[in-house]
Design an enzyme around this catalytic site. Structure first.
Site, PDB file in Angstrom:
ATOM      1  N   GLY A 289      53.608  53.013 -11.777  1.00 49.30           N
ATOM      2  CA  GLY A 289      53.797  53.135 -13.400  1.00 49.30           C
ATOM      3  C   GLY A 289      52.922  52.117 -13.850  1.00 49.30           C
TER       4      GLY A 289
ATOM      5  CG  HIS B 130      61.996  54.625  -6.473  1.00 48.24           C
ATOM      6  ND1 HIS B 130      61.813  54.006  -7.669  1.00 48.24           N
ATOM      7  CD2 HIS B 130      60.790  55.490  -6.594  1.00 48.24           C
ATOM      8  CE1 HIS B 130      60.662  54.258  -8.242  1.00 48.24           C
ATOM      9  NE2 HIS B 130      60.099  55.157  -7.311  1.00 48.24           N
TER      10      HIS B 130
ATOM     11  CD  GLU C 109      61.018  53.546 -11.356  1.00 45.49           C
ATOM     12  OE1 GLU C 109      61.728  54.603 -11.471  1.00 45.49           O
ATOM     13  OE2 GLU C 109      59.740  53.445 -11.497  1.00 45.49           O
TER      14      GLU C 109
ATOM     15  CD  GLU D  12      56.643  55.195  -4.522  1.00 47.36           C
ATOM     16  OE1 GLU D  12      55.951  56.087  -5.022  1.00 47.36           O
ATOM     17  OE2 GLU D  12      57.919  54.760  -4.838  1.00 47.36           O
TER      18      GLU D  12
ATOM     19  CB  SER E 199      49.083  54.285 -10.258  1.00 45.37           C
ATOM     20  OG  SER E 199      49.721  53.173 -11.237  1.00 45.37           O
TER      21      SER E 199
ATOM     22  CE  LYS F 158      58.916  56.801 -11.544  1.00 43.71           C
ATOM     23  NZ  LYS F 158      58.049  55.707 -11.392  1.00 43.71           N
TER      24      LYS F 158
ATOM     25  CG  ASN G 282      60.565  59.584  -8.739  1.00 44.72           C
ATOM     26  OD1 ASN G 282      61.476  60.192  -9.446  1.00 44.72           O
ATOM     27  ND2 ASN G 282      60.602  58.303  -8.420  1.00 44.72           N
TER      28      ASN G 282
HETATM   29  P1  PGA Z   1      53.695  56.507 -10.685  1.00 45.81           P
HETATM   30  O1  PGA Z   1      55.413  56.427  -9.944  1.00 45.81           O
HETATM   31  O2  PGA Z   1      53.090  57.582  -9.953  1.00 45.81           O
HETATM   32  O3  PGA Z   1      54.095  56.777 -12.027  1.00 45.81           O
HETATM   33  O4  PGA Z   1      53.191  55.069 -10.465  1.00 45.81           O
HETATM   34  C1  PGA Z   1      55.506  56.571  -8.576  1.00 45.81           C
HETATM   35  C2  PGA Z   1      57.042  56.533  -7.853  1.00 45.81           C
HETATM   36  O5  PGA Z   1      57.751  55.795  -8.610  1.00 45.81           O
HETATM   37  O6  PGA Z   1      57.512  57.027  -7.148  1.00 45.81           O
END
Ligand code: PGA
Length: 260
Positions: A182, A102, A104, A176, A222, A12, A10
């Site tokens: 992140g 997601h 976010e 997640e 992460s 982003k 992803n």
């Molecule tokens: P990350 O993000 O691996 O940077 O923690 C995962 C995601 O948002 O799908």
């Protein structure tokens, strides 16, 4: 028998057209020098929507086995929705998958369960495969609400219409935990595996054991090449959804290879 593996990046709001094509070039060289992606492993990238057309052209011309997905869609196929992405247009551009729910989108853009469920249904009706993301916040985890939150988010999409499940060959879900996205903090492989097992139980209750068994449940939060194998070793984790670490072709390649 082991279920198929699903490894997705992803991206982003990162990488423009030239950086995205450069990534694909480097990634395909790594595949050419190493092993090709086996049929039992699906590799997907969710770039910014504006990059889908050039990336799809590039993937076709290089013959790389990578699926493209869109990070966000609206449930209406067209109309006055400034800034949104239409599913039919995403498909025409080359998207085969769409992220739905997601964290976010849920937390920064305040998408609630109803929005998530409308988007999920629209994906099925309009022909792109949805990847539903679910997961608890740190506060919810500390209050012991992890399973309640997961159950609420999964039921919001599937429970009001069992027909939705019956029509699907498989369901794609990513667990997640919000606090692990992140942040460099990870759910332990065991905890992540237990949450994925819980999601499969929910799917089994809602759509029957055979659909649950065919469905692919991934972990995200992460993930890096230094821990990807630990997650993939868990019986109930079929794949990974990777943010930051998927931006680097070498790192993403190392993680993809762990799934072979
Ligand atoms: P990350 O993000 O691996 O940077 O923690 C995962 C995601 O948002 O799908």
């Amino acid at each position: 028998m082991r279920r198929e593996r699903f490894i997705a990046g992803n991206w982003k709001m990162n990488k423009g057209v030239s950086e995205s094509l450069e990534f694909l070039d480097k990634f395909s060289v790594l595949l050419e020098q190493g092993e090709d992606i086996p049929d039992a492993v699906s590799v997907a990238i969710f770039p910014q929507a504006v990059n889908i057309v050039p990336m799809a052209d590039h993937i076709r011309s290089r013959g790389v086995n990578i699926l493209l997905g869109i990070q966000n869609v609206h449930w209406k196929p067209s109309g006055a929705f400034t800034g949104e992405n239409s599913i039919p247009c995403a498909i025409e551009a080359g998207a085969k998958l769409a992220l739905v729910g997601h964290s976010e989108r849920r937390h920064i853009f305040r998408e609630d369960d109803l929005w998530v469920s409308s988007k999920y249904l629209a994906c099925l009706e309009q022909g792109v495969e949805p990847l539903l993301c679910v997961g608890e916040t740190e506060e919810e985890r500390n209050r012991g609400l992890t399973e309640d939150v997961i159950e609420r988010q999964v039921s919001a999409v599937f429970s009001h219409d069992p027909g939705i499940m019956a029509e699907q060959e498989r369901i794609l879900i990513a667990y997640e935990p919000v606090w692990a996205i992140g942040t460099g903090l990870n759910a332990t492989p065991r905890d992540a595996g237990e949450c994925c097992a819980f999601i499969r139980e929910l799917l089994s209750g809602l759509g029957g054991p055979s659909l649950a068994d065919r469905s692919l449940i991934s972990y995200g939060g992460s993930v890096k090449s230094s821990n990807s194998e630990d997650y993939l070793e868990q019986e109930e984790i079929d794949g990974l959804l990777i943010g930051g670490a998927s931006l680097d072709p070498d790192e993403f390649y190392r993680i993809v290879c762990d799934a072979f």
